[in-house]
Structures are given as C-alpha cells and as structure tokens.
Enzyme design. Sequence first.
Site, short mmCIF file in Angstrom:
data_model
loop_
_atom_site.label_atom_id
_atom_site.label_comp_id
_atom_site.label_asym_id
_atom_site.label_seq_id
_atom_site.Cartn_x
_atom_site.Cartn_y
_atom_site.Cartn_z
N ARG A 157 12.37 11.31 -2.25
CA ARG A 157 13.73 11.33 -1.68
C ARG A 157 13.75 10.97 -0.20
O ARG A 157 14.82 10.81 0.39
CB ARG A 157 14.36 12.71 -1.88
CG ARG A 157 14.48 13.12 -3.33
CD ARG A 157 15.10 14.49 -3.44
NE ARG A 157 16.51 14.45 -3.13
CZ ARG A 157 17.47 14.22 -4.00
NH1 ARG A 157 17.17 13.98 -5.26
NH2 ARG A 157 18.72 14.22 -3.63
N ASN B 24 21.23 18.11 3.00
CA ASN B 24 21.15 16.78 2.41
C ASN B 24 22.57 16.25 2.34
O ASN B 24 23.46 16.95 1.84
CB ASN B 24 20.54 16.87 1.01
CG ASN B 24 20.58 15.55 0.27
OD1 ASN B 24 20.55 14.48 0.89
ND2 ASN B 24 20.67 15.60 -1.04
#
Length: 608
Positions: free
Chosen positions: A27, A103
Amino acid sequence: MCGIVGYIGNNAVAEELLSGLKSLEYRGYDSSGIALNDNRKIIVFKASGKLSNLNAVLHEKNVEDYSSFMGIGHIRWATHGAPSIENAHPHLSNDGNLVLVHNGIIENYKELRQKLQNQGVVFHSQTDTEAAVHLFAEEYKKCGSLEQAVRNGLPQLKGAFAFVIMHHAESDKIIAVRKNAPLIIGCGKNENYVASDIPALLGKVNHIIHLDDDEMAVVKKNEVIVKYINGQVVQKEMEKVDMAADVISKNGYAHFMLKEICEQPAILRRVIQSHVQNQTIYLDDAKINVDFDKVKKIVIVACGTSLHAALVAKKVWEEWLKLPVQVEAASEFIYQTNLLDENSLVIGVSQSGETADTITALKLAKKYQSQIMVLTNRVDSSIVRYASSIVPLNAGVEISVAATKSYMAQLVAFYWFGLLFAQKLNKISELDWQQKLQILIQLPEKIEEILSHQNDIESIAQRLTRYSAVVFMARGFNLPTAYEAALKLKEISYINANAYPAGELKHGPIALLDKNMPVLALFEQGQNAPKLLSNCEEAKARQAPVIGIGGEKCSDIFNEYIETPEVDACFSPLLLCVPVQLLAYFTAKALNREIDQPRNLAKSVTVE
Ligand code: M6R
C-alpha cells in the site's frame, strides 16, 4: 495507499505492528512508523523509506524494552508532503498525549491548519493529517474523553479517511474511524487488531468486522464496540477470515510479480472449472442483478491496468453484443457530460476495489439511476457497496504493485460475461457460442506454452535494457494490450514506453524513430496483420530495431520475435498480455529494479 494497523493485547506490540505493516507494504513504502502507549506515555518511532529502515530504528532503540500493551502503526504513500521523517506517521499532538495514523486525504486541511494556527497551535509537518491530530487534541482539552473528542472533531473534517487513534491517559482503548477509506477490526482472544486490509491479520485472527463509512470502533483488549459517529451503537456481524495465510508468500519465486504471472494458467483453470458445467456457463459466485433487456448502453470506468482490460472488453462486446460500449478513465468521468439514465449499465472494474477515482465515478452514475456492476478481485472492498451486481475475479491476493494475474482475470470475466450477455440478448448462435467457449477452455495450456519460453523472453529483455525509450504498436483487439505492455514496462523498469495504434505512427510519433528506439509490434490473426507488417517495414526503414510478438513469424524483417500459440484474433489479448508481462518483468530484473515495489507507486490508490 497508506496502510494502517493497531494492536491491543498481551503480545509484543511493536512486533505485532511491524508484521502487520509488512503485509501492507504493497500500500506504500515512502516511510513508516509506530507509536506505543507505554505506561501512559506515548512513544513514537519513525523512519523514511522502506519498512526495513523502521525495523533497524526499532532494533537500535531496543523497542522490546518498552512494556506497552497497545500501539498503532503506519506505512505511507506520500500525498501531502515529501516522504521524510517529519511527514511520516504517527502524528503526535503538541502535548504529546494524543497520537494517530491516517489513510486518505483531508481536503479542508488548509483551512483547518490556518484556524488552528490562529489559535496558537504549532505545526511540524507538511501533511494534511497533522490538522486532524491537533483538531482532536484541542477537542480533547474541552471534553476530556478520546471518544467524545473524535466525535466532536470528525464533522469538521472533509475528505476520505481511516484513522486509528490513541490517547496516553486512556490506555485501555484504540479508536478506529472510517469514512471512504478501508478499515477492518481483527477480533482475537484477549487481543484485538485494526488494519487497512486482511493480509495484515492473516494467521493472527479468524474473525473480522468490516467497518462501514461513518462508523467508529472503540477497540479494547476484550471487546469491540462499533458506533455511528453520533454515538449510537451499531450491531455488526463478525465475518470469518476467508483467506489462506500463505497467500502472501513468494513460494520460491524471486518476486511476487513472477509468481503472479506464472499463476495465470492455474487461475484460468480454476475459474473455468467453477464456471463451466455441461458446456454451459454459470456465474454462481457472481451476484448479477442486471435487467438485460433494459440495457441500451454500457459504460465501463476504471484506471490503469483495469482500464486496459475495459478497452479490450469494448472491442469484444461491441462485436458480440452489438451495443455501444463507452470506456472512460474513471478520473475523467466526473468532468464530462455523461449521457446516463436507467437504461445504462455502468461497470466499474477494480482489482483492489478501493480505487477512489473508480468509486467516485460509480457514485456519480448512481445518481442517474443507472444499473451498476463491479468486477473486482476483492469482494470485501469498498467498491461493492456501490453496485447491485458484483462479479468476483477470483485471482487470489495480488501483492506485486504491477497488476498481472488480476488483468488476466478481468479479461476472462469480461469474456465470460460477454458470452452470457450475448446469450441473454439472443445475439449469438448456439454454434458460435460453443466455439467461443472451447477457445476459452483451451487457453490455460496455451499460456503454459508461453511461460515455457521464459528464457528466450529474458534474453530479449536483457537486450532491451540498452534503450531508454521504446514504442509499442498494434492494430485491432491488441491495441489495449499495447497500452498495457507500455504501462507494465514503464512502471517497473522506468524505461519510457509509449503505445500507439500502428496506423497513427506515421501521423507524428514516427519522428521519434531511429536506431535507439525499438518498436514492438503485437500481431494477431486476420486482415490487419499485413498492414501492421507494413508499419514494421516503415519503422525498419528509419533504423528502428523491430521486435514482433504474436503467432507464427510472418517475415524476416524482425530483429527479435516472440512466438505465441495461434488463437482467434478476438481472444488473442488473453495470450499476448503474457509475453509483454514477462518482457517487462525480465527487463526490470536485468536493470535491478525494485520489481514488486516500484518507486512512487502503491497498490491501491485511495485518493483522487
Ligand atoms: O485496483 P485497481 O484495479 O482499481 O487499480 C487501478 C490502477 O491503479 C492499477 O491498475 C495500476 O495501474 C497498476 N499499478 C498497474 O500495474
């Protein structure tokens, strides 16, 4: 696009966080960090670059000496602010009491930052995230409760976020919040976890809770309470983790990318076995609620590699279904006039199911009452919430940032669904239908044949490393394959690769050609092959080295040729994608690139 984790329990916290982050490295890998609540004191460790750098910092600082029972961690893909230590998460409030990882993107961070600065708050980074930590800290000063402070702060934030938050004085809980960014809770015995994605929890817990948008979880050692942001408790079902722990192993391959390329025949066989019985296609695992008779127009939205799969689908479906199929880069969809209504079928394609651009496009399509379908490799992802029909790709977890097996699975899903659709609309004869089915069934063997020539492709790739730029060209069904080939080569080898319809070269790009610019031509059966060959001659006449890829070699003009098994042109994108994946892989390998984690990229792009 940033991975976040949290842990509360009796195990070594730093180790738990680090192993979770390791599984989320796909990620992002610009920086990483963890924060521990150690005896009511927050301690933060950070490093820029790869996770191994954080590991070294933890080792050097003897992290095992801290007696913490809870902590949070982050791996960053930089959006706001360079990939430096000061911009790395976790971000800490100025009093050192409240810490969080994030995030997503806080869209109104500039206004918030200004407002907080006017109140005397000092900022230390260039991130959007820092506005959130100071906002929650200011709210905490007013109410003295972490949960309440978060609840008071959230309505002031615009954008997409998943947060995991701790306060030094509340050493029994972690708060997790989700709005338009993925977050799950892993439920264990006397311990609980928070993570952006399931791989971080594999081998640790058997049950998870998916948080939905506008929900927050109060995660303690022995309980998890999920609430709406207004404080009302939500009853959530625990789901069993349905993923084998070894999916995140390379199984002896040098890189995940090569492993995933080589898995393609097996994936195809598995999908075929589960979908074809008695010469009939069943999409039993798909949830299909399409009113086929109503569909007058199909629009497919996607990004990157998924967009290229959609471009193949356009060519195939328009031929089979005789319906207009429009393909749009999801990131552009919201800026144009889309002539959608309830007779439109809008299809979102996304391996990760978390791509913000694709999700935003589907949200827009929903406003027009269009029927919405998604093709995704992650049926547990955010995108499925916006669709009434879901087609799982069943490619298995894809770790390499460069998509390969998921592209193949997307193509196959489009071919299956095209056949099903054509049948429902009476657009295909029984004989034609059966012949097409047979071609699909024979594909895994043909792909295996291509894979058996890896050494030859590797030698060509080694010679390709001499060049700093290449051109791919094709005509017909394989133009999207050329786009995909160029993307693959660019993203992992950093060689500048561009793809053109072969007939377009003479309208401009041919000016680029000389002995330092190889041209790679993708051949398919049929009437366009002679014209493509002429385009190769034109390139050769300009001294460009010419590499052919396709069925039986039809001329001696090629400097190199990668031969693939013969197949009907319409199905050839399913074969030709494999040699170009291998070519990209071996070129990057010869150049010693970080193949599974190319610079500046992340596997799931959860920001617009
Ligand atoms: O998860 P998605 O399929 O929505 O991702 C779309 C793109 O970000 C992705 O395909 C990207 O282009 C890959 N790096 C390609 O290898």
